[in-house]
Design a protein around this motif. Structure first.
Motif, PDB file in Angstrom:
ATOM      1  N   GLY A  22      39.712 -52.859   0.593  1.00  0.00           N
ATOM      2  CA  GLY A  22      40.120 -51.458   0.608  1.00  0.00           C
ATOM      3  C   GLY A  22      41.028 -51.117  -0.543  1.00  0.00           C
ATOM      4  N   SER A  23      41.939 -52.008  -0.884  1.00  0.00           N
ATOM      5  CA  SER A  23      42.854 -51.720  -1.977  1.00  0.00           C
ATOM      6  C   SER A  23      42.128 -51.745  -3.315  1.00  0.00           C
ATOM      7  CB  SER A  23      44.037 -52.693  -1.980  1.00  0.00           C
ATOM      8  OG  SER A  23      43.587 -54.011  -2.183  1.00  0.00           O
ATOM      9  N   ALA A  24      41.064 -52.539  -3.426  1.00  0.00           N
ATOM     10  CA  ALA A  24      40.289 -52.557  -4.660  1.00  0.00           C
ATOM     11  C   ALA A  24      39.566 -51.225  -4.851  1.00  0.00           C
ATOM     12  CB  ALA A  24      39.287 -53.703  -4.645  1.00  0.00           C
ATOM     13  N   PHE A  25      39.055 -50.661  -3.760  1.00  0.00           N
ATOM     14  CA  PHE A  25      38.378 -49.372  -3.866  1.00  0.00           C
ATOM     15  C   PHE A  25      39.357 -48.239  -4.151  1.00  0.00           C
ATOM     16  CE2 PHE A  25      35.158 -51.616  -1.225  1.00  0.00           C
ATOM     17  CZ  PHE A  25      34.133 -51.537  -2.131  1.00  0.00           C
ATOM     18  N   ALA A  26      40.597 -48.394  -3.745  1.00  0.00           N
ATOM     19  CA  ALA A  26      41.577 -47.333  -3.928  1.00  0.00           C
ATOM     20  C   ALA A  26      42.067 -47.252  -5.372  1.00  0.00           C
ATOM     21  CB  ALA A  26      42.758 -47.542  -2.988  1.00  0.00           C
ATOM     22  N   GLN A  27      41.876 -48.300  -6.136  1.00  0.00           N
ATOM     23  CA  GLN A  27      42.343 -48.306  -7.506  1.00  0.00           C
ATOM     24  C   GLN A  27      41.461 -47.407  -8.353  1.00  0.00           C
ATOM     25  OE1 GLN A  27      42.227 -52.368  -8.685  1.00  0.00           O
ATOM     26  NE2 GLN A  27      44.018 -52.935  -7.486  1.00  0.00           N
ATOM     27  N   GLY A  28      42.095 -46.633  -9.219  1.00  0.00           N
ATOM     28  CA  GLY A  28      41.341 -45.781 -10.117  1.00  0.00           C
ATOM     29  C   GLY A  28      41.029 -46.496 -11.412  1.00  0.00           C
ATOM     30  N   ARG A  29      40.312 -45.804 -12.292  1.00  0.00           N
ATOM     31  CA  ARG A  29      40.025 -46.352 -13.616  1.00  0.00           C
ATOM     32  C   ARG A  29      41.292 -46.381 -14.444  1.00  0.00           C
ATOM     33  NH1 ARG A  29      35.506 -42.996 -12.956  1.00  0.00           N
ATOM     34  NH2 ARG A  29      36.484 -41.106 -13.681  1.00  0.00           N
ATOM     35  N   PRO A  30      41.383 -47.315 -15.391  1.00  0.00           N
ATOM     36  CA  PRO A  30      42.499 -47.273 -16.328  1.00  0.00           C
ATOM     37  C   PRO A  30      42.415 -45.976 -17.132  1.00  0.00           C
ATOM     38  CG  PRO A  30      41.176 -49.271 -16.636  1.00  0.00           C
ATOM     39  CD  PRO A  30      40.495 -48.441 -15.601  1.00  0.00           C
ATOM     40  N   ASN A  31      43.544 -45.403 -17.461  1.00  0.00           N
ATOM     41  CA  ASN A  31      43.600 -44.149 -18.196  1.00  0.00           C
ATOM     42  C   ASN A  31      44.199 -44.411 -19.570  1.00  0.00           C
ATOM     43  OD1 ASN A  31      44.102 -41.599 -19.226  1.00  0.00           O
ATOM     44  ND2 ASN A  31      44.754 -40.761 -17.273  1.00  0.00           N
ATOM     45  N   SER A  32      43.433 -44.164 -20.608  1.00  0.00           N
ATOM     46  CA  SER A  32      43.893 -44.455 -21.969  1.00  0.00           C
ATOM     47  C   SER A  32      45.139 -43.650 -22.339  1.00  0.00           C
ATOM     48  CB  SER A  32      42.785 -44.184 -22.987  1.00  0.00           C
ATOM     49  OG  SER A  32      42.500 -42.804 -23.088  1.00  0.00           O
ATOM     50  N   THR A  33      45.267 -42.432 -21.832  1.00  0.00           N
ATOM     51  CA  THR A  33      46.408 -41.594 -22.217  1.00  0.00           C
ATOM     52  C   THR A  33      47.715 -42.059 -21.580  1.00  0.00           C
ATOM     53  OG1 THR A  33      45.956 -39.991 -20.457  1.00  0.00           O
ATOM     54  CG2 THR A  33      44.958 -39.573 -22.603  1.00  0.00           C
ATOM     55  N   ALA A  34      47.631 -42.953 -20.605  1.00  0.00           N
ATOM     56  CA  ALA A  34      48.841 -43.503 -19.987  1.00  0.00           C
ATOM     57  C   ALA A  34      49.239 -44.837 -20.615  1.00  0.00           C
ATOM     58  CB  ALA A  34      48.624 -43.680 -18.485  1.00  0.00           C
ATOM     59  N   MET A  35      48.422 -45.347 -21.544  1.00  0.00           N
ATOM     60  CA  MET A  35      48.675 -46.643 -22.171  1.00  0.00           C
ATOM     61  C   MET A  35      48.981 -46.472 -23.654  1.00  0.00           C
ATOM     62  SD  MET A  35      45.693 -49.077 -20.626  1.00  0.00           S
ATOM     63  CE  MET A  35      44.345 -47.911 -20.497  1.00  0.00           C
ATOM     64  N   THR A  36      49.616 -47.482 -24.229  1.00  0.00           N
ATOM     65  CA  THR A  36      49.758 -47.511 -25.679  1.00  0.00           C
ATOM     66  C   THR A  36      48.426 -47.946 -26.269  1.00  0.00           C
ATOM     67  OG1 THR A  36      50.442 -49.825 -25.760  1.00  0.00           O
ATOM     68  CG2 THR A  36      52.202 -48.163 -25.508  1.00  0.00           C
ATOM     69  N   CYS A  37      48.284 -47.769 -27.562  1.00  0.00           N
ATOM     70  CA  CYS A  37      47.053 -48.168 -28.239  1.00  0.00           C
ATOM     71  C   CYS A  37      46.815 -49.671 -28.059  1.00  0.00           C
ATOM     72  CB  CYS A  37      47.146 -47.807 -29.722  1.00  0.00           C
ATOM     73  SG  CYS A  37      45.659 -48.190 -30.661  1.00  0.00           S
ATOM     74  N   ALA A  38      47.858 -50.452 -28.219  1.00  0.00           N
ATOM     75  CA  ALA A  38      47.722 -51.909 -28.077  1.00  0.00           C
ATOM     76  C   ALA A  38      47.305 -52.293 -26.657  1.00  0.00           C
ATOM     77  CB  ALA A  38      49.031 -52.591 -28.448  1.00  0.00           C
TER      78      ALA A  38
ATOM     79  N   TRP B  42      37.026 -44.366 -30.824  1.00  0.00           N
ATOM     80  CA  TRP B  42      38.467 -44.176 -30.812  1.00  0.00           C
ATOM     81  C   TRP B  42      38.809 -43.226 -29.673  1.00  0.00           C
ATOM     82  CZ3 TRP B  42      35.327 -44.750 -34.866  1.00  0.00           C
ATOM     83  CH2 TRP B  42      35.675 -45.671 -35.857  1.00  0.00           C
ATOM     84  N   VAL B  43      39.936 -43.480 -29.004  1.00  0.00           N
ATOM     85  CA  VAL B  43      40.369 -42.631 -27.900  1.00  0.00           C
ATOM     86  C   VAL B  43      41.826 -42.250 -28.096  1.00  0.00           C
ATOM     87  CG1 VAL B  43      38.750 -43.673 -26.259  1.00  0.00           C
ATOM     88  CG2 VAL B  43      41.066 -44.573 -26.440  1.00  0.00           C
ATOM     89  N   ALA B  44      42.247 -41.220 -27.387  1.00  0.00           N
ATOM     90  CA  ALA B  44      43.659 -40.833 -27.396  1.00  0.00           C
ATOM     91  C   ALA B  44      44.425 -41.752 -26.450  1.00  0.00           C
ATOM     92  CB  ALA B  44      43.809 -39.386 -26.955  1.00  0.00           C
ATOM     93  N   THR B  45      45.575 -42.219 -26.910  1.00  0.00           N
ATOM     94  CA  THR B  45      46.463 -43.027 -26.083  1.00  0.00           C
ATOM     95  C   THR B  45      47.836 -42.390 -26.097  1.00  0.00           C
ATOM     96  OG1 THR B  45      47.037 -44.458 -27.956  1.00  0.00           O
ATOM     97  CG2 THR B  45      45.209 -45.187 -26.546  1.00  0.00           C
ATOM     98  N   ARG B  46      48.752 -42.993 -25.395  1.00  0.00           N
ATOM     99  CA  ARG B  46      50.105 -42.447 -25.310  1.00  0.00           C
ATOM    100  C   ARG B  46      50.763 -42.340 -26.689  1.00  0.00           C
ATOM    101  NH1 ARG B  46      53.142 -45.984 -21.554  1.00  0.00           N
ATOM    102  NH2 ARG B  46      53.839 -47.068 -23.395  1.00  0.00           N
ATOM    103  N   ASP B  47      50.446 -43.263 -27.585  1.00  0.00           N
ATOM    104  CA  ASP B  47      51.125 -43.280 -28.884  1.00  0.00           C
ATOM    105  C   ASP B  47      50.213 -42.983 -30.082  1.00  0.00           C
ATOM    106  OD1 ASP B  47      49.713 -45.641 -28.635  1.00  0.00           O
ATOM    107  OD2 ASP B  47      51.289 -46.906 -29.481  1.00  0.00           O
ATOM    108  N   SER B  48      48.947 -42.620 -29.822  1.00  0.00           N
ATOM    109  CA  SER B  48      48.027 -42.347 -30.927  1.00  0.00           C
ATOM    110  C   SER B  48      46.944 -41.369 -30.479  1.00  0.00           C
ATOM    111  CB  SER B  48      47.370 -43.656 -31.382  1.00  0.00           C
ATOM    112  OG  SER B  48      46.385 -43.397 -32.347  1.00  0.00           O
ATOM    113  N   ASN B  49      46.578 -40.479 -31.380  1.00  0.00           N
ATOM    114  CA  ASN B  49      45.481 -39.550 -31.082  1.00  0.00           C
ATOM    115  C   ASN B  49      44.127 -40.176 -31.349  1.00  0.00           C
ATOM    116  OD1 ASN B  49      47.093 -37.438 -30.239  1.00  0.00           O
ATOM    117  ND2 ASN B  49      47.333 -36.634 -32.314  1.00  0.00           N
TER     118      ASN B  49
END
Length: 99
Positions: free
Chosen positions: A18-34, A75-82
């Protein structure tokens, strides 16, 4: 005693699933580029959100695509790069047949 153990085991498995299904996709805009690039590199293939209503599948190499697909850099937008290079997307090859 065995029935109690099996019940507890079943409950733990259900909780983990159940907890695995509750997890969402990683969001690039919440992460740094690295972090975003590192995630793709570490997992090989990741479905990642790139905005509130957008997502795509990013791969580390063509090994994560089907035989009829090629890789295109993305290329995607991240927290520290467009425009952060996170890896590649798989795309069908286009073949033109001449007769």
């Amino acid at each position: 005693m065995r029935a109690i153990s099996l019940t507890i085991l079943a409950a733990l498995i259900a909780f983990q699933s159940g907890s695995a299904f509750a997890q969402g996709r990683p969001n690039s805009t919440a992460m740094t580029c690295a972090q975003a690039a590192g995630l793709v590199s570490a997992r090989g293939a990741v479905v990642m959100s790139t905005g509130p209503m957008t997502y795509d599948r990013y791969v580390a190499s063509r090994a994560f695509c089907t035989q009829t697909e090629i890789t295109v850099p993305d290329w995607v937008a991240t927290r520290d790069s467009n425009a952060c290079f996170v890896g590649y997307r798989c795309r069908e090859t286009t073949r033109s047949f001449r007769g």
